[in-house]
Scaffold this active site. Structure first.
Site, PDB file in Angstrom:
ATOM      1  N   CYS A  67       1.601  -6.306  12.446  1.00  0.00           N
ATOM      2  CA  CYS A  67       1.043  -6.760  13.744  1.00  0.00           C
ATOM      3  C   CYS A  67       1.014  -5.594  14.987  1.00  0.00           C
ATOM      4  O   CYS A  67       0.817  -6.083  15.989  1.00  0.00           O
ATOM      5  CB  CYS A  67       1.387  -8.125  14.169  1.00  0.00           C
ATOM      6  SG  CYS A  67       3.293  -8.050  14.750  1.00  0.00           S
TER       7      CYS A  67
ATOM      8  N   MET B  88       0.839  -1.194  -0.075  1.00  0.00           N
ATOM      9  CA  MET B  88      -0.027  -0.101   0.051  1.00  0.00           C
ATOM     10  C   MET B  88       1.077   1.306  -0.175  1.00  0.00           C
ATOM     11  O   MET B  88       0.484   2.376  -0.627  1.00  0.00           O
ATOM     12  CB  MET B  88      -0.930   0.176   1.151  1.00  0.00           C
ATOM     13  CG  MET B  88      -2.348  -0.788   0.932  1.00  0.00           C
ATOM     14  SD  MET B  88      -3.306  -0.588   2.366  1.00  0.00           S
ATOM     15  CE  MET B  88      -3.787   1.141   2.132  1.00  0.00           C
TER      16      MET B  88
END
Length: 1611
Positions: A1223, A1166
Site C-alpha cells: 500500500c 510477481m
C-alpha cells in the site's frame, strides 16, 4: 605563489651546532610516512633523538613524564611541552636551526646562511652558485631559559623540493590556537581580513623598494624588513586593537599558548603552510618553473643574489631587550584574561579563499600545462573555430562559444586545487581553472592537439547534462567568455574530480531508480546503490552507503530539480520513503534556489506520468469507491484550496522567501497579477519542500502513546421531556401489570399507531444532531415516570468505524438500550433486515442489486450487529423471546444480562462445610469451569517463591568516559535501549487448585462473593536458584512441582491450563506439547529450602486431589481438562482450499499450514525470486508470477488457464483468501486529492478486495503494516471494511504484536479478518509470550475514537519472552561477507526455540547462514563497536584507522560550538557543522571517510541522537522489525551481531521471523533478505490460524449437534 627570497640578517655562528646522522634523518622521515598517532610518533622520535639532547633537557623530559603519570598534566599538554623542549634544544640562538644540510643557500625554515658560509658550501660542491630563493624569516625563538613565544612568519612560502631538514619539521603540525576571546568556530572576521590586506600591501611596498634598489645588501639600519620583530610587533598592535574593540578588555600582543599537536602557521590562520610542510615533496619537480611562469614580469627572481653581512649587534641587543619586555607584559595580561575567558579548542588555519585546512595532508597546488596562455588568447585561436572564413559565427552575440577542456584543474587565487561543489562559487569566491582546450567536436581526451591555457574564469556557473538514460553524465563550466565541457582532469586534479563524478553518477542512479520505484524504502535504495557497478573511469570497485550519504545534499538537489520538471499536481519523488529517510539521516537542506546555487541542471523535461495502471475491479467494489470519491474529492479539493497557501509554506527556507515569479499558473490567478484570486494556490516556484516533507512524515508517524479517547458516544438521553398527554394515547388494555408498571401492546402518537416491535425515530437533546433510530421493545406506564417505552437502539453507519464511508441508509444492531418517555418519539420508520441470499457465495462479481430502491427518509435496512468497543461487524445474534415475555423482550438486555452472569465468579457443587469456611469442587468465571486439580494462570504478583533470587539484571552504572577518545558518548543520556527486555513483565504464575472455598459470614452462610482458591505453586526454571540461564536451555513449558501453597482470590485467575507429570503421558513430551494450547509438564519437584531437585510426591503425580473430591477427582478432572482436545481429535476438519495473493516467499501460508487449517493450492507473486522460494516450499501449489489484475480479468472473462497454461481457480474453488497487498503507492501524502484518489482506486488493495468479492471465500485475511489503519486519516481502513460489509461479510480489524506469539522481534501488524455469513467470525489470538510493554501499544484511534481488539492478556502471558540468544546462539561463527550457502551446525541446539526451528532433520544442513559484505569503512566501524549491551555509533572512538583496503579512515574534526550540547568536560567543541550555532549549514564543513560518520552528529540533535544506528543486538533482547536489507544506518538500526563484527545473516533474520531452518529461500543474498523481511512471521500466522480452526470446530460441533437433534426428532 612563486617562490621568493628576501635578504636575511646573517646570524652569528651558534656556540653549539651539530647535524643529525643521515640514518637518523631517514628514520625520522620514515616515521612521518607511517600512519602513527601523534603520541606514538613523538615517542618514537624521542627514542631516536635521546642521545643528542643535553642533560638539562633530558631531566626536564623526565619531570614532564612524571607529571603525566600523576595526571598533573594532560596528554596534550605533555606532547606540546616535549615538542617545545626539542625545539629549543636543537635550534640556534636566534631561532635559525643549525643543521649543516643546505639547499640553495637557504635553511629549511627560511633563515639564510651568511654569504660567506654560502660561498664556502658552493665552492665545496664545485658548482656555480644558484639563485637564492627569497624567503620570509620566522620570528626568532627565545633563549633556552625562557618560555617560547608564538612562531609567526609572513605567508611567503618556499616551494623547493630539496630543503633543509629540522627536528621540528619531523613533528606533525597543527593549527595555532586563537586568543581566548575569539570564538573558535567563527570564520576570520572582516577586521582580520582587512588587516591581512594591509599586511600584504606592506609586503608589496617592501618588495617594490627591493626591486628599485636592485639586489639589497645587508639590512640598513632603521629599515623594517618583512618578517622582523618590528613588523611583527606592528601586526600584534593591530590585532590587539581589534580584539579590544570586540571584547573591551585589555588584550596582549602575543599569545604563547600552542595547541599540543600543531605548530603555528606563518601569518596566522589565513596564511599558507610553513616551509616545513612535507607536502612539497609530492609536487612535480617542474613546479618551480611553472610557478615562476605565473609571476608578473616585474616579480621575476634576480639571476643571482649575493647577500652581504653587516654588523648589527647593537640593534640585535635592543630588539632582544624589547622583545623580552613585551613578552613579560603579554604573560601578565594573559594570566589575568584567562581567569574570565573560556578556553576552547580553536580551528586549524584555513585558506582565506577556498577555506581548506592548510594542515590537510591532501591539500594540492595547481600546476599549469607547459606554454599555457590566458583564456582570451585561447578563444581567439583559429584551431578552436568550427567555422571557416566564409561562415558567420554565432546567431547572436549573447551566445557563448562551446569548447571541450581536457587535462583540467580548478583552483583558487592562492593556488589550491578546489572542488567546485562546496559552495565557493555561490559565495562569490573566484575559482579559476586551467587545461587544454579542444574544439567541441573532439572526442579524444588526450591533450594532444589542444591549446594549453591557464587562469580561465572565474567560473560563473557549472552545469550537468546527460540525465537521458544514457551511460555518460557530463559536467560543464561557464565563464564570461565561453562554455567548456569537461573531459579528463589533470593527474593532480583527478582525485578531486573523481568525487565529483561519483556524485553525478550516484544522482543518475537515484533519479532513474525513483522513476520506476517511487515507493521504495531507504534499504531498497541502498541495495540499488550497492549493486550498481561504477563506471570504469571512476576507479571504484563499488558504490557504498557512505558514497550516498557523502553526496546526499547534491543528490537530493538533483531529485528536486527532476520534480520541478513535472506537473504541479504530481507527487514529488523526493517525498518517497527512501528520500525522506536520506534527507533526515544526512541533514539535507531543502529549498535551495538554483539561481543562488549557480548550478544548472541541463536535462530533458520529466516525462509525463501516465498515472497508475488500471486495477481490475468487480462492479460492487468499483461502485463503492467511485460513489464515495466523487463526493470526497470535491470536499477535500475545496479544503485544499482554502488551506493551501498557509499549509504549503514554512516561511524559512530560501524558496519560501523568494518573490512570486508572476509567470506560473498559480501566479496568473493572483489578484496582484491581474487574476481572479479564486485558486489561492502558492506560486509554483515557492512550493515549500519542508512542508511537503512534514506532511508526508505526519502521514506515516503513529503515536505509540495513544491518549485516552472517549468511548464511542452512547445514545442516552440525559433529561426528561415534558409529556404532552393530548398527542399520546394507549390503544387497547394493558396486557400485563408488573408492580407499578402496566404494559401495553400498542400506542397512538399524533394519530400514528405504534406497537411493540416497531421502529421509531427519536428526537435528540441536541437539535443539530440527526434523529436517533430505535426498535420499541416494550410499552408501559407507571405513576412516577408516566408513559414510557424501551428503546433498543440502532447505530447509524456514521457512528461506527466506517464513518462517512458507510451507506447512509444502513443501520447496525448494537447491544445498547434504555427506557425513554414516549414524548421523545418523532415518527414511525421502517427498518428492514437484509439477510444474505442462499446463493450468496456464487453471486460474486455480478452486478450488485441495490439494497434499497429509494430513499424516502423513513426506510432503512440492517444486515449486521456491531460491537462498538472492538469494531466487530457480526451476523445478528439469534435470540428468540418466549411466549411469556414477548411484551417486554429486549435482545440487548438479554445478551447483556447473559454476559454479566458469565463474568460473575460463582461456586458450584459444595463439598464440605468446615468451621469458618465452605469447600467446593467447582467454580466458574467468564464461562470457564475450574475444578479442584486444574492448573490455573495467575498474575505474577499473585504469590512469591520461597527462594530469594538475585535482583534482576540492571544496567551497570555509567563509568567516566574519555571524552577525547569517545566524543559522542555524551549523547547516551537515556537508559532506555530499543530491543531490551529489561522492562518485559514476568509470565503468569502457575498453580494447581488444591481447594476452592468461601469464608463464612457472621450469620454462618458462605460469602459467595469472596471466593478463594488454595494452590500448589509450580516453579519455572528461572524461578529456581539456577535463575535465568536455566530457562534458556529448558523447554519453555517445563515446570517444577513444589509443596509450597498459596491462597489467592479467585477473581485473580487469568485462565486455565493443563499441567501433567511427564512420566504419565501416553505420548512423547514433544507431541504432548504440540497437541494443544496451554500445555505444561513437570518431571521433578523443587525444594527451595535445600535448593535441590527431587522426585515429585505421589499426590503430585495424580491430577486430582485424593480424598477431597469424593470420586470426582482424578477421572472426572482429567476428562474435563482434555475434553476439547478429545473433540478436536474426533472431528476431522477438511483443510481450506487457499489462494495466497501477494504471497512473497510464503510466511502467511506456512503459519496456516502449521495450524493445520489450510492447503495453499494457488499463490500469486510477481517478484520472481519470492515466487521461486514459494515453489520450493510448496511444491504442490500453482504459483502465478503475473500481475494479479491480469489474472482476475482472465477469470472474470471465463478463462480456465493463463497464457502459460496454468489452471486458474474458478468461482467456488477458493475457501480462504489471504494476502498482504502493498500500500505504499498512496502513502506519500496525508491528504487526498484527485490524483491520490485515482492512485488509491487503482491500488492493489482495491484489486485484493475485488478478488474477495469475486471468489467469496469462507474466510478472508488482509495483513499489512501497523500504519495501514492510520493511512489517509484511516480512510484506507474504512473503505476496506466498507467493501467487506457491502459484500455481506462479517469483519473486524486489530493490531497484533508478533513478539507476543513466539519470535524475538517487535513487529506490529494490522490484520483485517472477515468471515462469510454463517461462519463464526474469529477472535484475535490471545498473546502467548510476554513482551516489552513499549512495543505492545496496540489500540487504534479512528476519528477520535479509541478501538481495541478482544485481547485480554495485556500485562502478562503464559510463556516467557523469546530472546536473541534463544534465536541464534547455536549458529556457527562467520565473518563479514560470508557466502557459503550450506555449512554444518557444529553443535546441538541450545534452546527450546532452536529445537523447534531445527526440527528433526536426518542429516541437518545449515542453509543461508550468509551475511552482506560491507565496505572497508563500515567493517572498521563495526569492528570498533563495543560488545556491551546497548552499544551503537555513539561508542565509536575518534581515531585514525587503517582500513582493510589500505586506505586510512580519518578522525572527525569538531570545529563548531554546539549551542544545545555545549562543550565537553575538557572544554572541547562538539559541533561538526555551523548549523549547531544557528547558522546555515556550511558545505565545506562536511567530512568524509571518518570512523564516526559525520552525518550522525550533524543531525543527531533533531533525531534522538540516532539511537541504535550501528547498534549491536543484545543477547537477552530482541530484534527490531526485520527489514528487507539490514543496514547499520537503516531504519532497523540494531543489526550487528552481539559478539561478531558483522551484520546479521540471512538465516538469523529468518529465525527472527520464526521460519524453520528447513525453509528454503531463493536468489542472491539481497533477494533472500528481502524475502524474509517482507514475510509475515509464521508463528503469528499460526496463532491466527488456530483461532480460525477454533471457529471451524465450533461450527462443526454445532452442525453435529443439530444433526443429532434432527435425527432424534425423526425417531
Amino acid at each position: 605563489m612563486p617562490a621568493r627570497t628576501a635578504p636575511a640578517r646573517v646570524p652569528a655562528l651558534a656556540s653549539r651546532a651539530f647535524s643529525l646522522p643521515d640514518d637518523v634523518r631517514r628514520r625520522l622521515k620514515d616515521l612521518e610516512r607511517d600512519s602513527l598517532t601523534e603520541k606514538e610518533c613523538v615517542k618514537e622520535k624521542l627514542n631516536l633523538l635521546h642521545e643528542f639532547l643535553r642533560t638539562e633537557i633530558k631531566n626536564q623530559l623526565c619531570d614532564l613524564e612524571t607529571k603525566l603519570h600523576k595526571e598533573e598534566l594532560s596528554e596534550e599538554g605533555y606532547l606540546a611541552k616535549v615538542k617545545s623542549l626539542l625545539n629549543k634544544d636543537l635550534s640556534l640562538e636566534n631561532g635559525a636551526h643549525a643543521f649543516s644540510r643546505e639547499a640553495n643557500g637557504c635553511l629549511e625554515n627560511g633563515s639564510q646562511t651568511s654569504g660567506e658560509d654560502c660561498r664556502v658550501v658552493m665552492a665545496e660542491k664545485g658548482k656555480p652558485p644558484k639563485p637564492v630563493s627569497r624567503l620570509y624569516t620566522p620570528r626568532r625563538s627565545k633563549s633556552d631559559g625562557e618560555t617560547k613565544s608564538e612562531v609567526s612568519s609572513s605567508p611567503r612560502i618556499t616551494r623547493k623540493t630539496t630543503r633543509q631538514t629540522t627536528i621540528t619539521s619531523h613533528f606533525p603540525r597543527g593549527p595555532a590556537k586563537r586568543k581566548p576571546e575569539e570564538e573558535p568556530e567563527k570564520v576570520k572576521s572582516d577586521d582580520s581580513v582587512d588587516e591581512e590586506k594591509d599586511q600584504e600591501e606592506k609586503r608589496r611596498r617592501v618588495t617594490s623598494r627591493e626591486r628599485v634598489a636592485g639586489l639589497l645588501p645587508a639590512e640598513e639600519p632603521g629599515r623594517v624588513r618583512p618578517g622582523t620583530h618590528m613588523e611583527e610587533e606592528g601586526r600584534d598592535d593591530k590585532e590587539e586593537k581589534r580584539l579590544r574593540s570586540q571584547t573591551k578588555e585589555p588584550t596582549p600582543k602575543h599569545k604563547a599558548k600552542e595547541e599540543p599537536d600543531r605548530d603555528v602557521r606563518p601569518g596566522g590562520a589565513q596564511a599558507e603552510m610553513n616551509e616545513g610542510e612535507d607536502k612539497d615533496e609530492k609536487r612535480h619537480r617542474s613546479q618551480p618553473k611553472d610557478l615562476a611562469s605565473k609571476r608578473r614580469p616585474e616579480e621575476k627572481e634576480p639571476e643571482r643574489v649575493k647577500p652581504q653581512v653587516s654588523d648589527e649587534k647593537d640593534e640585535d641587543e635592543k630588539e632582544e631587550k624589547r622583545r623580552r619586555t613585551t613578552y613579560r607584559e603579554l604573560t601578565e595580561k594573559k594570566m589575568t584574561r584567562t581567569k574570565i575567558a573560556v578556553v576552547s579548542k580553536t580551528n586549524p588555519p584555513k585558506c582565506t579563499e577556498c577555506l581548506q585546512y592548510l594542515d590537510d595532508p591532501e591539500l594540492r597546488y595547481e600546476q599549469h600545462p607547459p606554454d599555457a596562455v590566458e583564456e582570451i588568447q585561447i578563444l581567439t585561436n583559429e584551431r578552436l573555430s568550427i567555422f571557416d572564413a566564409n561562415e558567420s559565427g554565432f546567431e547572436s552575440y549573447e551566445d557563448l562559444p562551446q569548447h571541450k577542456l581536457t587535462c583540467f584543474s580548478v583552483y583558487c587565487k592562492r593556488g589550491h586545487l578546489c572542488p567546485i561543489d562546496t559552495g565557493l562559487i555561490e559565495k562569490d569566491v573566484e575559482l579559476l581553472f586551467s587545461g587544454s582546450a579542444k574544439p567541441i567536436y573532439e572526442d579524444d581526451p588526450s591533450p594532444e592537439g589542444g591549446i594549453n591555457g591557464k587562469n580561465f574564469g572565474p567560473i560563473n556557473e557549472w552545469w550537468i547534462a546527460g540525465f537521458d538514460g544514457g551511460e555518460k553524465a557530463l559536467l560543464g563550466f561557464s565563464t564570461s567568455f565561453a562554455e567548456y565541457i569537461l573531459m579528463d582532469p589533470s593527474p593532480e586534479y583527478a582525485p578531486l574530480f573523481s568525487v565529483m563524478q561519483e556524485k553525478i553518477y550516484i544522482s543518475k542512479i537515484v533519479v532513474e531508480f525513483l522513476q520506476s520505484n517511487p515507493d521504495s524504502t531507504y534499504e531498497d535504495l541502498i541495495n540499488k546503490i550497492e549493486t550498481t557497478v561504477p563506471p570504469c573511469m571512476l576507479n571504484l570497485n563499488r558504490f557504498t552507503e557512505d558514497s550516498l550519504l557523502r553526496h546526499a545534499q547534491f543528490v537530493v538537489e538533483q531529485v528536486e530539480s527532476y520534480d520541478r520538471a513535472g506537473d504541479s499536481d504530481e507527487q514529488p519523488i523526493f517525498l518517497s520513503p527512501c528520500m525522506r529517510d536520506l534527507i533526515k539521516l544526512a541533514g539535507v537542506t531543502l529549498g535551495k534556489r538554483r539561481a543562488e546555487r549557480r548550478q544548472t541542471i541541463r536535462q530533458p523535461a520529466k516525462e509525463k506520468d501516465k498515472g497508475p495502471t488500471k486495477a481490475t475491479t468487480t462492479k460492487l467494489v468499483y461502485q463503492i469507491f467511485d460513489t464515495f470519491f466523487a463526493e470526497q474529492i470535491e470536499k477535500d479539493d475545496k479544503e485544499d484550496k482554502e488551506n493551501a497557501f498557509k499549509r504549503r509554506r514554512c516561511g524559512v527556507c530560501e524558496i519560501c522567501q523568494q518573490p512570486e515569479c508572476g509567470k506560473c499558473k498559480a501566479c496568473k490567478d493572483m489578484v496582484k497579477f491581474g487574476g481572479s484570486g479564486r485558486s489561492k494556490q502558492a506560486c509554483q516556484k515557492r512550493r515549500c519542500p519542508n512542508m511537503a516533507m512534514k506532511e508526508a512524515d505526519d502521514d506515516e508517524e503513529v503515536d505509540d502513546n495513544i491518549p485516552e479517547m472517549p468511548s464511542p458516544k452512547k445514545m442516552h438521553q440525559g433529561k426528561k421531556k415534558k409529556q404532552n398527554k393530548n398527542r399520546i394515547s394507549w390503544v387497547g388494555d394493558a396486557v400485563k401489570t408488573d408492580g407499578k408498571k402496566s404494559y401495553y401492546k400498542k400506542v397512538c402518537i399524533d394519530s400514528e399507531t405504534l406497537e411493540v416491535g416497531d421502529c421509531v425515530s427519536v428526537i435528540p437533546d441536541d437539535s443539530s444532531k440527526p434523529l436517533y433510530l430505535a426498535r420499541v421493545t416494550a410499552l408501559w406506564e407507571d405513576s412516577s415516570n408516566g408513559q414510557m417505552f424501551h428503546a433498543h437502539w440502532f447505530c447509524a453507519g456514521t457512528d461506527t468505524v466506517l464513518g462517512a464511508t458507510s451507506d447512509p441508509l444502513e443501520l447496525f444492531l448494537v447491544d445498547e438500550c434504555e427506557d425513554m418517555q414516549l414524548s421523545y418519539i418523532h415518527s414511525k420508520v421502517q427498518v428492514i433486515y437484509k439477510a444474505p441470499s442462499e446463493n450468496w457465495a456464487m453471486e460474486g462479481g455480478v452486478d450488485p442489486e441495490a439494497l434499497m430502491s429509494e430513499d424516502d427518509g423513513k426506510t432503512y435496512f440492517y444486515q449486521l450487529w456491531y460491537d462498538q468497543d472492538y469494531a466487530r461487524f457480526e451476523s445478528p445474534p439469534k435470540t428468540q423471546p418466549t411466549e411469556d415475555n414477548k411484551y417486554k423482550f429486549c435482545a440487548s438486555c438479554a445478551r447483556l444480562a447473559e454476559m454479566r452472569q458469565k463474568e460473575i465468579p460463582r461456586v458450584v457443587e459444595q463439598l464440605q462445610d468446615l468451621e469458618g469456611r465452605v469447600l467446593y469442587s467447582l467454580a466458574t468465571k467468564n464461562g470457564v469451569q475450574y475444578r479442584v486439580g486444574d492448573g490455573v494462570y495467575l498474575p505474577p504478583e499473585a504469590f512469591t517463591f520461597n527462594i530469594k533470587l538475585s535482583s534482576p539484571v540492571k544496567r551497570p552504572r555509567k563509568e567516566p568516559v574519555d571524552e577525547a577518545l569517545y566524543p559522542e558518548h555524551y549523547r547516551k543520556y537515556s537508559d532506555y535501549i530499543k530491543g531490551s527486555n529489561l522492562d518485559a513483565p514476568e509470565p503468569y504464575r502457575i498453580g494447581r487448585i488444591k481447594e476452592i472455598f468461601c469464608s463464612k459470614k457472621s450469620n454462618g452462610r458462605p460469602n459467595e462473593t469472596d471466593i478463594k482458591i488454595r494452590v500448589n505453586k509450580f516453579y519455572r526454571p528461572e524461578n529456581t536458584h539456577k535463575s535465568t540461564p536455566a530457562s534458556y536451555h529448558a523447554d519453555i513449558n517445563l515446570l517444577y512441582w513444589s509443596d509450597e501453597e498459596a491462597v489467592v482470590d479467585f477473581k485473580a485467575v487469568q485462565g486455565r491450563c493443563t499441567v501433567e507429570y511427564g512420566e504419565d503421558l501416553p505420548q512423547c513430551l514433544q507431541d504432548f506439547s504440540a497437541g494443544g494450547p496451554d500445555r505444561f509438564y513437570f518431571l521433578e519437584a523443587y525444594n527451595a529450602k535445600s535448593k535441590s531437585f527431587e522426585d515429585p510426591p505421589n499426590h503430585a503425580r495424580s491430577t486430582g486431589n485424593k480424598g477431597k473430591g469424593k470420586g470426582k477427582g482424578k477421572n472426572r478432572t482429567k476428562s474435563q481438562t482434555c475434553e476439547p482436545s478429545e473433540l478436536e481429535t474426533e472431528i476431522k476438519l477438511p483443510k481450506l482450499r487457499t489462494l495466497d495473493v501477494f504471497s512473497g516467499c510464503g510466511g502467511l501460508s506456512e503459519g496456516f499450514h502449521q495450524a493445520g487449517i489450510s492447503e495453499t493450492l494457488w499463490a500469486i507473486e510477481m517478484w520472481d525470486p519470492a515466487a521461486q522460494a514459494f515453489r520450493l516450499n510448496n511444491p504442490g501449489s500453482t504459483v502465478f508470477t503475473e500481475d494479479c489484475n491480469v489474472l482476475l480479468k482472465l477469470v472474470m472473462a471465463g478463462e480456465v488457464t493463463n497464457s502459460r497454461g496454468q489452471k486458474l481457480p474458478q468461482k467456488g474453488d477458493v475457501e480462504m483468501l489471504c494476502g498482504g497487498p502493498p500500500c505504499q503507492g498512496f502513502s506519500g501524502m496525508n491528504r487526498f486529492n484527485s490524483r491520490t484518489y485515482s492512485k488509491f482506486k487503482n491500488s492493489l488493495v482495491v484489486s485484493f478486495l475485488s478478488y474477495c468479492d469475486y471468489y467469496r471465500p469462507r474466510y478472508f485475511l488482509l495483513e499489512n503494516v501497523r500504519n495501514f489503519v492510520s493511512f489517509k486519516r484511516s480512510m484506507v481502513l474504512k473503505l476496506t471494511l466498507r467493501c467487506l460489509v457491502r459484500m455481506g461479510y462479517q469483519c473486524t480489524f486489530g493490531v497484533l504484536q508478533a513478539g507476543q506469539y513466539g519470535v524475538a522481534q517487535t513487529r506490529r501488524r494490522a490484520i483485517i479478518l472477515a468471515a462469510a455469513p454463517g461462519e463464526p467470525l474469529p477472535l484475535f489470538p490471545e498473546p502467548l509470550h510476554v513482551f516489552a510493554p513499549r512495543a505492545c501499544q496496540l489500540s487504534v484511534v479512528v476519528d477520535d475514537k479509541k478501538f481495541v481488539s478482544n485481547i485480554t492478556r495485556l500485562s502478562s502471558g503464559p510463556f516467557r519472552t523469546i530472546t536473541v540468544r534463544d534465536t541464534m546462539s547455536d549458529l556457527p561463527e562467520i565473518r563479514n561477507g560470508a557466502s557459503a550457502l550450506e555449512i554444518s551446525y557444529n553443535g546441538e541446539p541450545q534452546s527450546w526455540f532452536q529445537r523447534q526451528l531445527r526440527g528433526s532433520q536426518y542429516q541437518p544442513i545449515l542453509r543461508d547462514h550468509i551475511c552482506k559484505d560491507m565496505s572497508a569503512l563500515v567493517a572498521a566501524r563495526m569492528r570498533h563497536i563495543p560488545l556491551a549491551p546497548g552499544s551503537d555509533w555513539r561508542d565509536l572512538p575518534n581515531i585514525e584507522v587503517r582500513l582493510s583496503d589500505g586506505t586510512l579512515a580519518r578522525k572527525l574534526r569538531y570545529n563548531y560550538h554546539d549551542k544545545k550540547n555545549g562543550c565537553s568536560s575538557s572544554g572541547a567543541l562538539r559541533g561538526v557543522c555551523s548549523c549547531v550555532e544557528g547558522k546555515p549549514c556550511e558545505p565545506a564543513a562536511r567530512q568524509f571517510n571518518t570512523l564516526i560518520p559525520w552525518c550522525l552528529p550533524h543531525t543527531g540533535n533533531r533525531h534522538n541522537h540516532w539511537a541504535g544506528l550501528y547498534g549491536r543486538l543484545e543477547w537477552d533482547g530482541f530484534f527490531s522489525t526485520t527489514v528487507t536489507n539490514p543496514e547499520p544506518m537503516g531504519k532497523q538500526g540494531r543489526v550487528l551481531h552481539p559478539e561478531q563484527h558483522r551484520v546479521v545473516s540471512v538465516r538469523e533474520c529468518a529465525r527472527s521471523q520464526g521460519f524453520p531452518d528447513t525453509y528454503r529461500l531463493f536468489g542472491n543474498i539481497l533477494d533472500k533478505h528481502r524475502q524474509v523481511g517482507n514475510a509475515v512471521p509464521p508463528p503469528l500466522a499460526k496463532a491466527i490460524g488456530l483461532e480460525i480452526k477454533r471457529c471451524m470446530l465450533a461450527k462443526a460441533r454445532e452442525s453435529a449437534s443439530a444433526k443429532i437433534k434432527e435425527e432424534a426428532a425423526k425417531d
